[in-house]
Motif scaffolding. Structure first.
Motif, PDB file in Angstrom:
ATOM      1  N   GLN A 154       1.219  -1.071  -0.276  1.00  0.00           N
ATOM      2  CA  GLN A 154       0.221  -0.328  -0.001  1.00  0.00           C
ATOM      3  C   GLN A 154       0.795   0.966  -0.356  1.00  0.00           C
ATOM      4  O   GLN A 154       0.459   2.212  -0.497  1.00  0.00           O
ATOM      5  N   CYS A 155       2.085   1.079   0.271  1.00  0.00           N
ATOM      6  CA  CYS A 155       3.085   2.016   0.482  1.00  0.00           C
ATOM      7  C   CYS A 155       4.273   2.422  -0.188  1.00  0.00           C
ATOM      8  O   CYS A 155       5.207   3.016   0.401  1.00  0.00           O
ATOM      9  N   THR A 156       4.238   2.014  -1.042  1.00  0.00           N
ATOM     10  CA  THR A 156       5.164   1.176  -1.507  1.00  0.00           C
ATOM     11  C   THR A 156       5.317   1.997  -3.998  1.00  0.00           C
ATOM     12  O   THR A 156       4.437   1.883  -4.257  1.00  0.00           O
ATOM     13  N   ALA A 157       6.485   2.661  -3.661  1.00  0.00           N
ATOM     14  CA  ALA A 157       6.748   3.707  -4.528  1.00  0.00           C
ATOM     15  C   ALA A 157       6.345   2.744  -5.960  1.00  0.00           C
ATOM     16  O   ALA A 157       6.697   1.454  -6.003  1.00  0.00           O
ATOM     17  N   GLN A 158       5.990   2.633  -6.693  1.00  0.00           N
ATOM     18  CA  GLN A 158       5.594   1.659  -8.273  1.00  0.00           C
ATOM     19  C   GLN A 158       6.737   1.758  -8.444  1.00  0.00           C
ATOM     20  O   GLN A 158       6.822   1.345  -9.111  1.00  0.00           O
ATOM     21  N   ALA A 159       7.392   3.483  -8.832  1.00  0.00           N
ATOM     22  CA  ALA A 159       8.750   2.716  -9.882  1.00  0.00           C
ATOM     23  C   ALA A 159       9.944   1.991  -9.036  1.00  0.00           C
ATOM     24  O   ALA A 159      10.126   0.728  -9.776  1.00  0.00           O
ATOM     25  N   LEU A 160       9.475   0.771  -7.331  1.00  0.00           N
ATOM     26  CA  LEU A 160      10.309   0.279  -7.155  1.00  0.00           C
ATOM     27  C   LEU A 160       9.281  -1.093  -7.135  1.00  0.00           C
ATOM     28  O   LEU A 160      10.372  -2.031  -7.518  1.00  0.00           O
ATOM     29  N   PHE A 161       8.250  -1.289  -7.419  1.00  0.00           N
ATOM     30  CA  PHE A 161       7.535  -2.499  -7.972  1.00  0.00           C
ATOM     31  C   PHE A 161       8.569  -2.774  -9.569  1.00  0.00           C
ATOM     32  O   PHE A 161       8.289  -3.853  -9.391  1.00  0.00           O
ATOM     33  N   ASP A 162       8.803  -1.994  -9.825  1.00  0.00           N
ATOM     34  CA  ASP A 162       8.899  -2.093 -11.375  1.00  0.00           C
ATOM     35  C   ASP A 162      10.195  -2.397 -11.957  1.00  0.00           C
ATOM     36  O   ASP A 162      10.708  -3.046 -12.757  1.00  0.00           O
ATOM     37  N   VAL A 163      10.913  -2.185 -10.830  1.00  0.00           N
ATOM     38  CA  VAL A 163      12.271  -2.271 -10.803  1.00  0.00           C
ATOM     39  C   VAL A 163      13.442  -3.599 -10.150  1.00  0.00           C
ATOM     40  O   VAL A 163      13.650  -3.960 -10.944  1.00  0.00           O
ATOM     41  N   CYS A 164      11.922  -4.116  -9.203  1.00  0.00           N
ATOM     42  CA  CYS A 164      12.550  -5.035  -8.073  1.00  0.00           C
ATOM     43  C   CYS A 164      12.205  -6.308  -9.296  1.00  0.00           C
ATOM     44  O   CYS A 164      11.398  -6.335  -9.998  1.00  0.00           O
ATOM     45  N   ASP A 165      13.251  -7.547  -8.839  1.00  0.00           N
ATOM     46  CA  ASP A 165      13.439  -8.345  -9.763  1.00  0.00           C
ATOM     47  C   ASP A 165      12.030  -9.445  -9.140  1.00  0.00           C
ATOM     48  O   ASP A 165      11.554 -10.621  -9.235  1.00  0.00           O
ATOM     49  N   ARG A 166      12.038  -9.683  -7.506  1.00  0.00           N
ATOM     50  CA  ARG A 166      10.876 -10.019  -6.891  1.00  0.00           C
ATOM     51  C   ARG A 166      10.251  -8.699  -5.456  1.00  0.00           C
ATOM     52  O   ARG A 166      11.007  -8.660  -5.166  1.00  0.00           O
ATOM     53  N   HIS A 167       8.475  -8.570  -5.427  1.00  0.00           N
ATOM     54  CA  HIS A 167       8.022  -8.060  -4.648  1.00  0.00           C
ATOM     55  C   HIS A 167       7.678  -9.044  -4.052  1.00  0.00           C
ATOM     56  O   HIS A 167       6.451  -9.530  -3.998  1.00  0.00           O
ATOM     57  N   THR A 168       7.896  -8.849  -1.851  1.00  0.00           N
ATOM     58  CA  THR A 168       6.770  -9.891  -1.601  1.00  0.00           C
ATOM     59  C   THR A 168       6.450  -8.966  -0.499  1.00  0.00           C
ATOM     60  O   THR A 168       6.698  -7.827   0.050  1.00  0.00           O
ATOM     61  N   ASP A 169       4.645  -9.008  -0.261  1.00  0.00           N
ATOM     62  CA  ASP A 169       4.180  -8.017   0.732  1.00  0.00           C
ATOM     63  C   ASP A 169       4.101  -8.347   2.028  1.00  0.00           C
ATOM     64  O   ASP A 169       3.729  -9.257   2.499  1.00  0.00           O
ATOM     65  N   LEU A 170       4.402  -7.312   2.787  1.00  0.00           N
ATOM     66  CA  LEU A 170       4.370  -7.405   4.571  1.00  0.00           C
ATOM     67  C   LEU A 170       3.209  -9.047   5.100  1.00  0.00           C
ATOM     68  O   LEU A 170       3.635 -10.013   5.680  1.00  0.00           O
ATOM     69  N   GLY A 171       2.221  -8.455   4.371  1.00  0.00           N
ATOM     70  CA  GLY A 171       1.346  -8.870   4.949  1.00  0.00           C
ATOM     71  C   GLY A 171       1.154 -10.563   4.176  1.00  0.00           C
ATOM     72  O   GLY A 171       0.298 -11.117   4.718  1.00  0.00           O
ATOM     73  N   GLU A 172       1.723 -10.823   3.454  1.00  0.00           N
ATOM     74  CA  GLU A 172       1.749 -12.217   2.717  1.00  0.00           C
ATOM     75  C   GLU A 172       2.919 -13.142   3.686  1.00  0.00           C
ATOM     76  O   GLU A 172       3.218 -13.720   3.330  1.00  0.00           O
ATOM     77  N   ILE A 173       3.391 -12.784   3.792  1.00  0.00           N
ATOM     78  CA  ILE A 173       4.441 -13.560   4.892  1.00  0.00           C
ATOM     79  C   ILE A 173       3.922 -14.302   5.881  1.00  0.00           C
ATOM     80  O   ILE A 173       3.587 -13.912   7.125  1.00  0.00           O
ATOM     81  N   PRO A 174       3.169 -15.457   6.026  1.00  0.00           N
ATOM     82  CA  PRO A 174       3.040 -16.003   7.015  1.00  0.00           C
ATOM     83  C   PRO A 174       3.224 -16.143   8.566  1.00  0.00           C
ATOM     84  O   PRO A 174       4.951 -15.931   8.845  1.00  0.00           O
ATOM     85  N   ASP A 175       2.980 -15.791   9.745  1.00  0.00           N
ATOM     86  CA  ASP A 175       3.452 -15.275  10.357  1.00  0.00           C
ATOM     87  C   ASP A 175       4.139 -14.441  11.247  1.00  0.00           C
ATOM     88  O   ASP A 175       5.387 -14.410  12.132  1.00  0.00           O
ATOM     89  N   LEU A 176       4.045 -13.826   9.990  1.00  0.00           N
ATOM     90  CA  LEU A 176       5.014 -12.527  10.637  1.00  0.00           C
ATOM     91  C   LEU A 176       4.570 -11.312  11.766  1.00  0.00           C
ATOM     92  O   LEU A 176       5.562 -10.506  12.425  1.00  0.00           O
ATOM     93  N   PHE A 177       3.388 -11.147  12.305  1.00  0.00           N
ATOM     94  CA  PHE A 177       2.711 -10.605  12.934  1.00  0.00           C
ATOM     95  C   PHE A 177       2.350 -10.938  14.246  1.00  0.00           C
ATOM     96  O   PHE A 177       1.413 -11.927  14.091  1.00  0.00           O
ATOM     97  N   ARG A 178       1.936 -10.556  15.663  1.00  0.00           N
ATOM     98  CA  ARG A 178       2.217 -11.343  16.533  1.00  0.00           C
ATOM     99  C   ARG A 178       1.013  -9.724  17.104  1.00  0.00           C
ATOM    100  O   ARG A 178       0.666  -9.366  17.093  1.00  0.00           O
TER     101      ARG A 178
END
Length: 189
Positions: A154-178
């Motif tokens: 939600q707060c990632t620059a579009q240009a960063l999405f465009d240039v990186c080889d892979r993006h992982t959303d924090l919300g998609e990482i299992p068990d990341l938040f307690r």
């Protein structure tokens, strides 16, 4: 692309960017050990650096909490680089007091990325800040590195999405938040 166990990975965590993303978009307390595990993803960790901007507090309890936080980051495997938040006070011609804060590690992270380029195969940047686009482009095209990004979509620059080889959303990482708990809040800000 499948991860190789011999792939050397360096992780760079923009602590201020991560903090504001968590505060704005996620509930609970982030498990920094789980974040590092997700970033490395079975590959060989070369180095994980967490960049921290510290608000200078006279309150000993807050200072102790910060020391505990840094200790825990070290325990999880992060090298912590820290610098103080700089506060600038000025007065307008009308006599109004203006306070501004400066505290980011953008240039320091870029310098560390370039310094480590000969030793890694893949970088994982934990930040949604578009200021890193140029260094990522350089590292990919001139140094042959793969660059992955972990951030709050939600707060990632579009240009960063465009240039990186892979993006992982924090919300998609299992068990990341307690869930928040009275003792955990102090230990894992």
């Amino acid at each position: 692309m499948e991860n190789r166990s011999d792939e050397r990975v360096a992780v760079f965590v923009d602590g201020a960017n991560l903090y504001h993303s968590i505060k704005s978009y996620y509930g609970g307390v982030l498990d920094y050990g789980r974040l590092l595990e997700a970033a490395v993803a079975g590959r060989r960790l070369l180095r994980a650096t967490f960049y921290l901007v510290e608000k200078q507090e006279a309150d000993e309890q807050v200072a102790s909490s910060t020391r505990s936080f840094v200790y825990n980051l070290n325990r999880f495997g992060y090298k912590v680089r820290s610098k103080p938040l700089t506060v600038h006070e000025t007065t307008t011609p009308s006599g109004e007091r203006v306070v501004s804060h400066k505290g980011d590690w953008d240039v320091g992270i870029v310098v560390d990325m370039i310094r480590l380029a000969d030793h890694a195969d893949t970088y994982v940047l934990v930040s949604g800040d578009g200021d890193y686009v140029e260094v990522i482009d350089y590292l990919q095209s001139e140094r042959g590195l793969r660059v992955e990004v972990i951030s709050a979509a939600q707060c990632t620059a579009q240009a960063l999405f465009d240039v990186c080889d892979r993006h992982t959303d924090l919300g998609e990482i299992p068990d990341l938040f307690r869930e928040r708990g009275p003792l955990r809040d102090l230990q894992a800000r």
